[in-house]
Design an enzyme around this catalytic site. Structure first.
Site, PDB file in Angstrom:
ATOM      1  N   ALA A   1       0.820  -1.215   0.000  1.00 24.95           N
ATOM      2  CA  ALA A   1       0.000   0.000   0.000  1.00 24.95           C
ATOM      3  C   ALA A   1       0.851   1.261   0.000  1.00 24.95           C
ATOM      4  CB  ALA A   1      -0.929  -0.007   1.209  1.00 24.95           C
ATOM      5  N   THR A   2       2.031   1.211   0.614  1.00 23.59           N
ATOM      6  CA  THR A   2       2.889   2.400   0.628  1.00 23.59           C
ATOM      7  C   THR A   2       3.265   2.808  -0.789  1.00 23.59           C
ATOM      8  OG1 THR A   2       3.746   1.928   2.836  1.00 23.59           O
ATOM      9  CG2 THR A   2       5.086   3.351   1.429  1.00 23.59           C
TER      10      THR A   2
ATOM     11  N   ASN B   1      -6.261   3.661  10.772  1.00 21.21           N
ATOM     12  CA  ASN B   1      -5.496   2.514  11.260  1.00 21.21           C
ATOM     13  C   ASN B   1      -5.242   2.552  12.758  1.00 21.21           C
ATOM     14  OD1 ASN B   1      -3.696   4.753  10.412  1.00 21.21           O
ATOM     15  ND2 ASN B   1      -2.089   3.451  11.245  1.00 21.21           N
TER      16      ASN B   1
ATOM     17  N   GLN C   1      -7.211  -0.372   5.671  1.00 23.78           N
ATOM     18  CA  GLN C   1      -7.867  -0.966   6.836  1.00 23.78           C
ATOM     19  C   GLN C   1      -9.340  -1.299   6.584  1.00 23.78           C
ATOM     20  OE1 GLN C   1      -6.378  -1.865   9.616  1.00 23.78           O
ATOM     21  NE2 GLN C   1      -4.383  -0.926   9.265  1.00 23.78           N
TER      22      GLN C   1
ATOM     23  N   SER D   1      -3.888  -3.323   0.626  1.00 28.67           N
ATOM     24  CA  SER D   1      -2.757  -4.176   0.976  1.00 28.67           C
ATOM     25  C   SER D   1      -3.265  -5.573   1.316  1.00 28.67           C
ATOM     26  CB  SER D   1      -2.006  -3.586   2.175  1.00 28.67           C
ATOM     27  OG  SER D   1      -0.939  -4.410   2.558  1.00 28.67           O
TER      28      SER D   1
ATOM     29  N   HIS E   1      -1.855  -7.977   3.257  1.00 27.78           N
ATOM     30  CA  HIS E   1      -1.645  -8.544   4.590  1.00 27.78           C
ATOM     31  C   HIS E   1      -2.601  -7.994   5.646  1.00 27.78           C
ATOM     32  CE1 HIS E   1       0.754  -5.404   6.842  1.00 27.78           C
ATOM     33  NE2 HIS E   1       0.926  -4.952   5.617  1.00 27.78           N
TER      34      HIS E   1
ATOM     35  N   THR F   1       8.629  -7.101 -12.131  1.00 33.47           N
ATOM     36  CA  THR F   1       8.144  -8.470 -12.294  1.00 33.47           C
ATOM     37  C   THR F   1       7.227  -8.845 -11.140  1.00 33.47           C
ATOM     38  OG1 THR F   1      10.180  -9.093 -13.434  1.00 33.47           O
ATOM     39  CG2 THR F   1       8.841 -10.887 -12.506  1.00 33.47           C
TER      40      THR F   1
ATOM     41  N   CYS G   1       3.320   1.330  12.694  1.00 32.02           N
ATOM     42  CA  CYS G   1       4.334   2.015  11.900  1.00 32.02           C
ATOM     43  C   CYS G   1       5.118   3.019  12.724  1.00 32.02           C
ATOM     44  CB  CYS G   1       3.669   2.730  10.721  1.00 32.02           C
ATOM     45  SG  CYS G   1       2.739   1.610   9.655  1.00 32.02           S
TER      46      CYS G   1
END
Length: 363
Positions: A68-69, A141, A169, A186, A188, A224, A307
């Site tokens: 996501a970053t 978050n 989130q 994201s 995860h 890739t 974070c």
């Protein structure tokens, strides 16, 4: 170990692991190769792309990223014109916006109220004709507050601006409003693997590439792709769609049980009503959070955003909703969801309450 840090990351779903294993064990082809093995790998990537897109609005396409970053950096740096955002956004947005401001781009950061919701008069004043990009999180978050994304997007559209939603989130947990132009997500955070995310781009929205090279993704993103990570993301998204109602109801039940169980001297940070119920951000006057975490090493929870943990700085989100440094530093975040049982959540709360009371007695 009782795991209560779902906002930092979620446990990998067995279904996601199963989807990944063939591409880790025996199917190693590059999905951008033209031979038969490469085409098979590409087919797996495209299946995953559709699975991820199934939780998005109609009329757009998913481009995979490293997380996501990257997606947020790409969306912000790939657009032009003045930016409007909120004071409680994730560091991946605020730091990127700050970098853009140092390069000369005009930026407005709108305050929020004590409930974590935006100051709408200030927001309306900031989003003017000529604004290039407006960005807001779907679910915060740190404090779990659900932002009125559809209303903010409508203001952006009326001003001719592109609207970016950080749905990291919220994806798979809350509906993504149709009004979004760009959506960052994201894997995860929805029981998928780390190391992969995506940017959903509405048809007709063009943004400049962030990474140059082979231009493997149709949107121009280079690099890739990993069929294993894509397959895991796709399986996690498919499962989230199938379990959407059940997961939502389970989080609500856990939230109600937890609120009924916490001691009266804990206070909830952020709106009680406008929030995702898998997040419980609490503060207790005088609490030494570092000591609490040290004493409860077999309970995984956070002192704030994962974070920012360990930085020693008070949470910018908690400060933005009006908490003092002392109040922010006496706050904890509990995150729970699909694989959390009510029994283990209550057991963890009992231990947290006991340790917090012991601190007060010994003070």
């Amino acid at each position: 170990m009782i795991y209560l840090d779902y906002q930092a990351t979620t446990p990998l779903a067995p279904e996601a692991l199963a989807a990944m294993l063939p591409w880790l064990e025996s199917q190693h082809a590059n999905p951008h190769s033209a031979h038969a093995l490469g085409r098979a790998a590409k087919a797996a990537v495209e299946v995953a792309r559709e699975q991820v897109a199934d939780l998005m609005p109609e009329g757009g396409a998913v481009s995979f990223t490293s997380g996501a970053t990257e997606a947020l950096n790409w969306a912000i740096k790939g657009t032009s014109g003045p930016i409007v955002t909120l004071a409680t956004e994730h560091a991946a947005v605020l730091d990127t916006v700050e970098a853009e401001a140092r390069s000369g781009r005009q930026v407005a950061i709108v305050p929020v109220g004590s409930d974590g919701l935006p100051d709408f008069p200030a927001l309306r004043a900031a989003i003017r004709p000529g604004t290039g990009l407006v960005t807001a999180m779907l679910v915060n978050n740190e404090i779990g507050v659900i932002q009125p994304v559809a209303q903010i997007a409508a203001l952006a559209r009326a001003a001719g601006a592109v609207f970016l939603c950080d749905a990291v989130q919220g994806y798979g947990r809350e509906l993504i409003p149709d009004e979004c132009d760009l959506v960052a997500i994201s894997a995860h955070k929805i029981h998928g693997p780390k190391g992969i995310g995506a940017l959903w781009i509405r048809d007709g929205i063009d943004i400049e590439p962030l990474m140059h090279g082979g231009g493997q993704e149709r949107s121009g993103r280079s690099g890739t792709l990993s069929p294993a990570l894509c397959a895991g993301f796709g399986a996690a998204a498919q499962l989230a769609k199938q379990r959407f109602g059940a997961d939502h109801a389970h989080a609500e039940q856990l939230f109600r049980a937890a609120l009924a169980h916490v001691a009266v001297d804990w206070q909830l940070n952020g709106s009680r009503d406008e929030r995702y119920h898998g997040n419980l951000n609490l503060r207790r006057p005088g609490l030494d959070v570092a000591r609490l975490m040290s004493e409860l090493r077999d309970v995984a929870f956070s002192a704030g955003s994962a974070c920012a943990s360990g930085s020693g700085r008070p949470s910018h989100v908690l400060r933005a909703i009006g908490l003092s440094d002392a109040q922010a530093k006496s706050s904890i975040r509990l995150g729970f969801g699909r694989y959390t049982s009510e029994e283990e959540l209550i057991a963890a709360l009992d231990r947290i309450n006991h340790a917090a009371r012991a601190q007060k007695v010994s003070a």
